[in-house]
Design an enzyme around this catalytic site. Structure first.
Site, PDB file in Angstrom:
ATOM      1  N   ALA A 610       2.134  59.026  91.193  1.00  0.00           N
ATOM      2  CA  ALA A 610       1.058  59.133  89.624  1.00  0.00           C
ATOM      3  C   ALA A 610      -0.544  59.164  89.763  1.00  0.00           C
ATOM      4  O   ALA A 610      -0.270  60.379  91.352  1.00  0.00           O
ATOM      5  CB  ALA A 610       0.908  57.948  88.803  1.00  0.00           C
ATOM      6  N   LYS A 681      10.808  62.865  94.145  1.00  0.00           N
ATOM      7  CA  LYS A 681      10.113  62.060  94.079  1.00  0.00           C
ATOM      8  C   LYS A 681      10.151  62.024  95.829  1.00  0.00           C
ATOM      9  O   LYS A 681       8.774  62.555  96.879  1.00  0.00           O
ATOM     10  CB  LYS A 681       9.451  60.662  94.131  1.00  0.00           C
ATOM     11  CG  LYS A 681       8.724  61.002  92.709  1.00  0.00           C
ATOM     12  CD  LYS A 681       8.794  59.823  91.685  1.00  0.00           C
ATOM     13  CE  LYS A 681       8.493  59.817  90.157  1.00  0.00           C
ATOM     14  NZ  LYS A 681       7.857  58.262  89.808  1.00  0.00           N
TER      15      LYS A 681
END
Ligand code: ADP
Ligand code: ASP
Ligand code: MG
Length: 814
Positions: A610, A681
């Protein structure tokens, strides 16, 4: 004495004519008033002539429109008892106009002489109405027909003044006149046979300048609809400001290159007598305006203004037979001059191998014919190529007296244009070095003007234009943050963030002046159009704004397919969507490569962790020559949340559901629980470390039972979490008995990557990872024993939005 000229918009309606009368009545010296036709009338007259010329009876409709515009103005301006007399005069003039147009219609022939007669009607009527209204309002005014004084040759459309005769006539008349105010129609004159001629489009300014020179006026006032000569055309550049003082030469250059607020020939007559010109706004008379004069005081900026001319064609004459052969340019220019084609721009390659000229596109066909004919012989011999004509171009010019004594202006101009993907076709610098001009594609004019204006006049402020797709959880927060920070960014970072468009999966809304962020939901719902990614892209492309950023806040598979289009248009892309960077390696690399090529940042910090600065840190390590040897990470805020809150008092189903409600999972929780999200990711981190890898190369040791893996829908999947409660409890208990915690870990080591649930012992840095936090351990050549650790909240709309925000700001530093 003052000479005041009022342009078409200043006299475009009864309301404005009254403003003009007010301005004139405040003068306490003798004033000559020169007026244009009512705004738009000259265009209508030309339009009617062209229709009549091709035998189209529709000219009568245009004629009716011309009549009704005047009738309306008369009705609003005059008392009932005065109207009839005025209307009789006007219908007389319009009756003659009708006859002339009818002649053109029948013969299908429009001579310059007839055209001049037709277009003169606008000023003949406007001057009559205005002078009469002044008298009715008690001013001591008189009307004088300019055609009786201003004498020209018989070039009806762009007539040349007979100087001696004209100045003499004006002087004699004005000296003998005793009125306070003399009203003249602008634009019109007459030849030796008293036939009507005109002084060229915008020529009322010139009429006023001639009179100002003749009477040696104290000042020539040009009253128009803007508050002076602006640093760029205010209709295209919102940030443009009026220039307070400017020299004659600068004004001349700016107007030559399209600043139509003053007609270029206007300046010469007053320059001869050093009469200052004051440009003022009829609609806002108290504003200062622009003073054009010889001596200008105070600190002046190096670049005074930026102007542009649209509808340009570029002519290139090229060939080996041109090198060292004298007389080629002379023949070229002479043939254009014979056809009365006005050249706006010239460059010649130093090799003399080619000459480039810019002219108005309407004359391109004629130019091609005449030039190819002129060089027919050389073309047959293949010494010179037939003339190449390129259209849809524009000229953009920087103007300033002081540019010659400053280096780097042209470099800055070209790099600003280059950074905004505006291709330059040709460049010229005037020999006086008071202008630098470039030919660019017409579609880039607005972008070029705005980015050059920002660079030379608002160097401290940069406008960033945002196009945001995805305005749910994350996007909604982003809009909130932008609204809250707008003022701070403007004051502290000199960034002006503007949201130009927003879209969700149903609707999209564009507002080129910036969406009102306190009301975006209502605007989207009430004024938005059906969402369509292609249409969205087309709109962005057509708006063609400088410093544009496309922001993808979705988890959608189709949105990333558009990135390539945006980047190729030099629009930066900021994405929290991970699809693009975790798709095939070639696709990822291609985007990165295009981003460099088109100078359009492609930023995706929020793909991992994030708002945590993970990718940025990684990029800095690599850029400074470090090498990543190993990565260990907990990258799923949602899985971390789930295993932190999963205990003997809660069911696995309930925690997963809660994670969804809090916005920590992807819209489809299977993406998180299957480990795919973590695989994406770690893949992105590996790729950003400079290693080529595909998603399939990553080992995924899933903790989900087969029935969950097989579920076809989100609902079915959630159901299996209930039915398989035992399976999940068992996983938890196994860890607990060993005194361990469960963490979903991603690892990269020795060129291999894997993801999966691991038992984490108390002494491990991952053990105390709370809530939805993420952690990344980078082992590098420099961080060998002790890794570089980044840790913090790794999921949630607020932190993700702030990560996107950061990327947006970063695009501003390109
Ligand atoms: P008028 O009818 O008063 O003669 P014009 O339309 O001929 O007015 O000229 C005024 C217009 O010139 C402005 O409305 C503006 O759109 C345009 N313009 C172009 N460049 C500039 C500039 N640099 N500064 C001011 N106005 C400009
Ligand atoms: N009415 C003429 C035109 O529109 C002249 C002027 O307004 O200056 O070109
Ligand atoms: Mg004008």
């Amino acid at each position: 004495m003052i000479v005041s000229k009022f342009g078409g918009t200043s006299v475009g309606s009864a309301k404005n004519i009254n403003k003009v009368i007010q301005i004139v009545s405040n003068k306490n010296e003798k004033t000559v008033v020169v007026v244009s036709a009512l705004g738009g009338i000259t265009n209508l007259l030309i339009n009617a002539s062209e229709l009549a010329k091709i035998g189209d009876i529709e000219y009568e409709t245009t004629l009716a429109e011309i009549k009704s515009r005047h009738d309306k103005t008369i009705e609003e301006l005059f008392k009932e008892e005065d109207r009839d007399q005025i209307k009789i005069y006007v219908s007389n003039v319009l009756g003659q106009l009708k006859e002339t147009l009818n002649g053109v219609f029948l013969l299908k022939d429009l001579s310059d002489k007839s055209l001049a007669k037709i277009v003169s009607t606008g000023e003949i009527i406007s001057s009559f109405i205005i002078a009469r209204s002044m008298k009715n309002q008690g001013l001591n005014a008189v009307l004088k027909d300019s055609r009786e004084l201003i004498k020209t040759d018989s070039n009806y459309i762009n007539a040349l003044i007979n100087n001696d005769l004209t100045y003499n006539n004006i002087n004699t008349f004005i000296k003998s006149n005793t009125n306070d105010i003399i009203v003249f129609p602008g634009f019109i004159a007459s030849d030796s046979k008293n036939e009507t001629t005109t002084l060229g489009r915008g020529g009322s300014d010139f009429t006023a300048a001639i009179i100002a020179k003749a009477v040696n006026a104290d000042v020539l006032e040009i009253w128009t609809d803007v508050s002076g000569m602006f640093s760029a055309n205010p209709k295209l550049v919102k940030q443009a400001k009026p220039i307070q003082q400017i020299s004659y030469q600068e004004a001349m250059e700016l107007s030559h290159f399209g600043a139509k607020v003053i007609y270029p020939p206007t300046i010469q007559p007053v320059l001869d007598k050093k009469i200052p010109i004051l440009i003022k706004n009829t609609l806002a008379p108290s504003e200062k305006g622009t003073l054009i004069s010889k001596n200008i005081n105070g600190n002046q900026s190096i670049v005074k203004g930026i102007s542009h001319i649209e509808n340009i064609a570029l002519l290139t004459l090229e060939g080996n037979g041109m090198v060292g052969v004298p007389g080629i340019s002379k023949r070229l220019f002479e043939s254009l001059s014979q056809e009365k084609i006005n050249i706006k721009f010239i460059t010649q390659a130093s090799s003399e191998h080619s000459i480039c000229l810019a002219i108005d596109v309407s004359e391109a066909k004629k130019a091609k014919e005449t030039i190819d004919k002129q060089f027919e012989f050389e073309i047959i011999q293949k010494k010179i190529k037939p003339l190449v004509v390129e259209k849809d171009l524009a000229i953009i010019a920087l103007v300033g007296d002081n540019m010659k004594s400053h280096q780097g202006i042209s470099g800055k101009m070209f790099s600003v244009l280059g950074n905004n993907n505006v291709n330059i076709r040709a460049i010229a610098q005037g020999s006086t070095e008071k202008n630098i001009s470039a030919v660019i594609a017409k579609r880039n004019v607005k972008k070029a003007l705005n980015s050059l204006h920002a660079a030379f006049f608002e160097s401290h402020i940069k406008q960033i234009n945002l196009f945001i797709v995805g305005i749910g959880n994350v996007g909604g927060k982003l809009l909130e943050q932008i609204k809250q920070q707008q003022e701070f960014l403007l004051n502290k970072l000199h960034l002006n963030l503007k949201v130009i468009a927003i879209s969700n999966s149903k609707k999209m809304f564009f507002e080129p002046d910036g969406v009102d962020l306190s009301n975006w939901k209502t605007l989207l719902n009430s004024e938005g159009k059906t969402a369509d990614l292609n249409e969205f892209y087309k709109n962005v492309k057509n708006l063609n704004l400088q410093n544009s950023v496309f922001v993808d806040n979705t988890a959608n598979n189709d949105v990333p397919k558009q990135y390539i289009n945006y980047i190729k248009d030099s629009v930066a892309v900021v994405a929290c969507n991970k699809i693009a960077c975790s798709s095939e390696y070639d696709n990822y690399m291609n985007l990165k490569q295009l981003s460099r090529e088109y100078n359009a940042p492609f930023l995706f910090e929020t793909n991992v962790g994030a708002g945590l600065p993970i990718i940025d840190t990684l990029n800095n390590l690599i850029a400074s020559g470090d090498k990543i040897t190993e990565i260990q990470a907990v990258l799923s805020g949602s899985l971390n949340f789930i295993f932190n809150y999963f205990n003997d008092k809660t069911s696995f189903y309930d925690v997963v559901k809660q994670a969804g409600i809090e916005g920590f999972t992807e819209p489809d929780p299977r993406i998180d629980l299957s480990g795919v999200d973590v695989m994406r990711k770690i893949l992105i981190l590996i790729r950003e470390s400079g290693v080529e890898m595909e998603l399939e190369d990553i080992d995924n040791n899933s903790f989900l039972p087969q029935s969950s893996l097989d579920a076809d829908s989100v609902d079915d999947f959630m159901e299996t979490l209930k039915t398989e409660a035992k399976h999940f409890n068992q996983i938890r208990q196994e860890a607990e008995t060993k005194g361990c915690r469960l963490k979903y870990v991603a690892e990269y080591k020795n060129g291999k990557a894997k993801v999966g649930l691991q038992h984490i012992t108390k002494d491990h840095p991952f053990y105390n990872l709370d809530g939805k936090d993420n952690i990344v351990l980078f082992y590098t050549n420099r961080y060998k024993e002790q890794p570089l650790i980044i840790k913090g909240a790794g999921a949630g709309a607020d932190v993700t939005a702030s990560g996107i925000f950061g990327d947006i700001i970063r695009t501003g530093n390109k």
